[in-house]
Design a protein around this motif. Structure first.
Motif, PDB file in Angstrom:
ATOM      1  N   LYS A  97       0.849  -1.429  -0.213  1.00 30.72           N
ATOM      2  CA  LYS A  97       0.411  -0.421   0.022  1.00 30.72           C
ATOM      3  C   LYS A  97       0.871   1.108  -0.123  1.00 30.72           C
ATOM      4  O   LYS A  97       0.785   2.006  -0.930  1.00 30.72           O
ATOM      5  CB  LYS A  97      -0.828   0.063   1.259  1.00 30.72           C
ATOM      6  CG  LYS A  97      -1.894  -0.848   1.610  1.00 30.72           C
ATOM      7  CD  LYS A  97      -2.737  -1.050   2.489  1.00 30.72           C
ATOM      8  CE  LYS A  97      -3.746   0.434   2.514  1.00 30.72           C
ATOM      9  NZ  LYS A  97      -4.916   0.454   3.490  1.00 30.72           N
ATOM     10  N   LEU A 129      -8.769   0.123  -4.114  1.00 36.01           N
ATOM     11  CA  LEU A 129      -9.868  -0.360  -3.307  1.00 36.01           C
ATOM     12  C   LEU A 129      -9.354  -2.143  -3.296  1.00 36.01           C
ATOM     13  O   LEU A 129      -9.722  -2.115  -2.131  1.00 36.01           O
ATOM     14  CB  LEU A 129     -11.034  -0.107  -4.272  1.00 36.01           C
ATOM     15  CG  LEU A 129     -12.137   1.038  -4.282  1.00 36.01           C
ATOM     16  CD1 LEU A 129     -13.179   0.766  -4.704  1.00 36.01           C
ATOM     17  CD2 LEU A 129     -12.953   1.071  -2.426  1.00 36.01           C
ATOM     18  N   GLY A 181      -7.065  -2.224  -0.098  1.00 30.98           N
ATOM     19  CA  GLY A 181      -7.908  -1.836   0.932  1.00 30.98           C
ATOM     20  C   GLY A 181      -7.734  -0.434   1.320  1.00 30.98           C
ATOM     21  O   GLY A 181      -7.865  -0.522   2.878  1.00 30.98           O
ATOM     22  N   PHE A 182      -7.572   0.209   0.084  1.00 34.92           N
ATOM     23  CA  PHE A 182      -7.483   1.724   1.392  1.00 34.92           C
ATOM     24  C   PHE A 182      -8.995   2.139   1.314  1.00 34.92           C
ATOM     25  O   PHE A 182      -9.799   2.031   1.026  1.00 34.92           O
ATOM     26  CB  PHE A 182      -7.001   2.921  -0.229  1.00 34.92           C
ATOM     27  CG  PHE A 182      -5.584   2.772   0.037  1.00 34.92           C
ATOM     28  CD1 PHE A 182      -4.653   3.281   0.779  1.00 34.92           C
ATOM     29  CD2 PHE A 182      -4.660   1.801  -1.335  1.00 34.92           C
ATOM     30  CE1 PHE A 182      -3.010   3.838   0.432  1.00 34.92           C
ATOM     31  CE2 PHE A 182      -3.689   1.821  -1.195  1.00 34.92           C
ATOM     32  CZ  PHE A 182      -2.559   2.812  -0.263  1.00 34.92           C
ATOM     33  N   SER A 183      -9.567   3.414   2.158  1.00 34.35           N
ATOM     34  CA  SER A 183     -10.732   3.018   2.746  1.00 34.35           C
ATOM     35  C   SER A 183     -11.305   4.727   1.370  1.00 34.35           C
ATOM     36  O   SER A 183     -10.040   5.573   0.764  1.00 34.35           O
ATOM     37  CB  SER A 183     -10.420   4.082   4.142  1.00 34.35           C
ATOM     38  OG  SER A 183      -9.784   5.540   3.789  1.00 34.35           O
ATOM     39  N   PRO A 184     -12.304   4.698   1.427  1.00 28.46           N
ATOM     40  CA  PRO A 184     -13.046   6.243   0.891  1.00 28.46           C
ATOM     41  C   PRO A 184     -12.250   7.524   0.833  1.00 28.46           C
ATOM     42  O   PRO A 184     -11.365   7.829   0.438  1.00 28.46           O
ATOM     43  CB  PRO A 184     -14.746   5.679   1.219  1.00 28.46           C
ATOM     44  CG  PRO A 184     -14.387   5.130   1.529  1.00 28.46           C
ATOM     45  CD  PRO A 184     -13.410   3.825   2.702  1.00 28.46           C
ATOM     46  N   ALA A 224      -9.208   7.686   1.901  1.00 26.74           N
ATOM     47  CA  ALA A 224      -7.856   7.240   1.708  1.00 26.74           C
ATOM     48  C   ALA A 224      -7.884   8.003   0.074  1.00 26.74           C
ATOM     49  O   ALA A 224      -6.879   8.426  -1.046  1.00 26.74           O
ATOM     50  CB  ALA A 224      -7.267   6.361   1.642  1.00 26.74           C
TER      51      ALA A 224
END
Length: 438
Positions: free
Chosen positions: A329, A366, A369-372, A374
């Motif tokens: 990431k 996505l 696994g990045f948050s919205p 982020a």
């Protein structure tokens, strides 16, 4: 080698070697076209078709240049300089610094307001900054600092405040494109996503204030020669030029046209006698000469950007980052930001970069696994990176147009390089941090 990457490298290297920016842009466009297999003839056709996109802005700046020369002839620059000189003569030490920083804060406030409260974008710079050059020179203000100040005010509001041009960038472009590519944006606060990148811009401004704090001398004779005005100004002439400036801004807000706004201001100067009727042609031509470099860069940059798009290798460059990422990431965020920087440096528009990168970056982020929040911060920062520091961006061409009227401010070394170093590096770090912590 990717054609877009090669084109940007050629353009930047030639610019840094003090090759005229127009020549550097043409060389970069030819590099992109030939490496991508477009062929010389097709490359030239695409380039020629693209230059029309910059014609309106170039014409606007030519008209604004004529208006700026009219303002200079009114005596306003000398009036302001004399006022500041008297103020500085009566003050010393801390009080003198107060005057200097009050001017800097005023320029920041005007630049920020030009993006939202009075959405005239860069049109204010050729009108407001040249009359202040005499003041700045007497205070020995480093024009590189003023370039950084103006660029901060032009970039930071649209990437953080969702009003004016920020409403277009954040809501209509950023949120819309990430939503179109699979991210749920309902109830998502865009300011919560972009506050860390905006903080990076603020850090860059503070660094510029520190790095360019020392006095810098400019040739006053060259400045006075550029103004071509006697120091016999009167209250009536100064009042007339203030009316002309207000008319220019008002007509632009009403019509949405910088050309009409500049024309209105110029006509007020003519009708009130600031410019004698038989001198009107000469004043307008002098103004066009003053803005010629900016106008030609804007026209050429539009052709360069069109060739970059036509190669089809911007998408290849963006999608190619996924092959290097794996499941890391931190590396993913860094590479996405770097590619965004490269694309925006080339085409000179963060607003045009978002649609290009969002189609690849949103699904990739996505899957990692990045948050919205982020993801929005990542794509928004990747788009904004390079706006400060691009030779072809409004955010650098605008400041140069106001600071170089006497030929003492180099577009690349006094605007592009300082804004690149002070904003892109902190913004890159802040965008990466936002992607990792949000």
């Amino acid at each position: 080698m990717n054609a877009v990457l090669a084109a940007v490298v050629v353009m930047l290297v030639l610019s840094l070697l003090r090759t005229p920016v127009v020549v550097a842009l043409v060389a970069g466009a030819l590099t992109a076209g030939l490496l991508s297999g477009m062929g010389l003839e097709h490359t030239l056709d695409v380039f020629s078709g693209g230059i029309g996109g910059g014609a309106e802005v170039a014409l606007s700046y030519a008209m604004l240049g004529g208006f700026a020369v009219a303002i200079a002839q009114s005596g306003l620059p000398h009036a302001m300089a004399d006022m500041v000189q008297r103020k500085l003569g009566a003050t010393q030490g801390a009080a003198s610094r107060t005057v200097k920083y009050a001017l800097i804060l005023a320029l920041i406030a005007v630049a920020i307001s030009s993006q939202n409260l009075i959405p005239i974008h860069i049109a204010f710079i050729p009108l407001l900054v040249p009359p202040l050059l005499m003041v700045m020179s007497k205070m020995q203000l480093d024009r590189r600092l003023i370039a950084c100040v103006l660029t901060f005010g032009l970039v930071t509001p649209y990437m953080f405040l969702p009003v004016g041009f920020g409403g277009i960038y954040l809501n209509n472009i950023l949120l819309q494109n990430v939503a179109d590519n699979g991210l749920a944006t309902d109830n998502l606060n865009v300011m919560a996503a972009m506050w860390i990148p905006a903080l990076g811009m603020l850090v860059g401004l503070l660094l510029a204030l520190f790095n360019y704090r020392k006095p810098r001398q400019y040739d006053m004779e060259r400045l006075q020669a550029a103004e071509r005005v006697e120091v016999n100004y009167s209250a009536a002439r100064l009042a007339s030029v203030v009316v002309a400036i207000l008319a220019a801004f008002g007509i632009q807000l009403w019509s949405g046209s910088m050309v009409l706004g500049a024309l209105a201001g110029y006509m007020v100067c003519t009708l009130t006698g600031i410019i004698r009727w038989k001198q009107a042609d000469g004043v307008l031509i002098d103004g066009m000469k003053m803005m010629a470099m900016i106008g030609f860069i804007m026209i050429t940059a539009a052709g360069f950007a069109e060739v970059m798009r036509e190669t089809g290798e911007i998408a290849t460059l963006v999608s190619g980052t996924s092959d290097l990422i794996g499941g890391n990431k931190a590396l993913a965020a860094l590479l996405m930001l770097l590619v965004g920087l490269l694309v925006t440096l080339g085409i000179g528009s963060s607003f045009s970069t978002i649609p290009i990168i969002a189609a690849i970056y949103v699904p990739l982020a996505l899957s990692l696994g990045f948050s919205p929040l982020a993801i929005v911060a990542l794509v928004g920062t990747a788009g904004a990176l390079g706006d400060a520091g691009s030779p072809a961006s409004d955010s650098t061409l605008g400041p140069t147009s106001g600071l170089n009227v006497d030929g003492q401010h180099h577009h690349i070394w006094d605007t592009v390089v300082p804004t690149f170093l002070h904003y892109n590096l902190p913004l890159l770090l802040a965008g990466w941090a936002a992607a990792m912590v949000l």
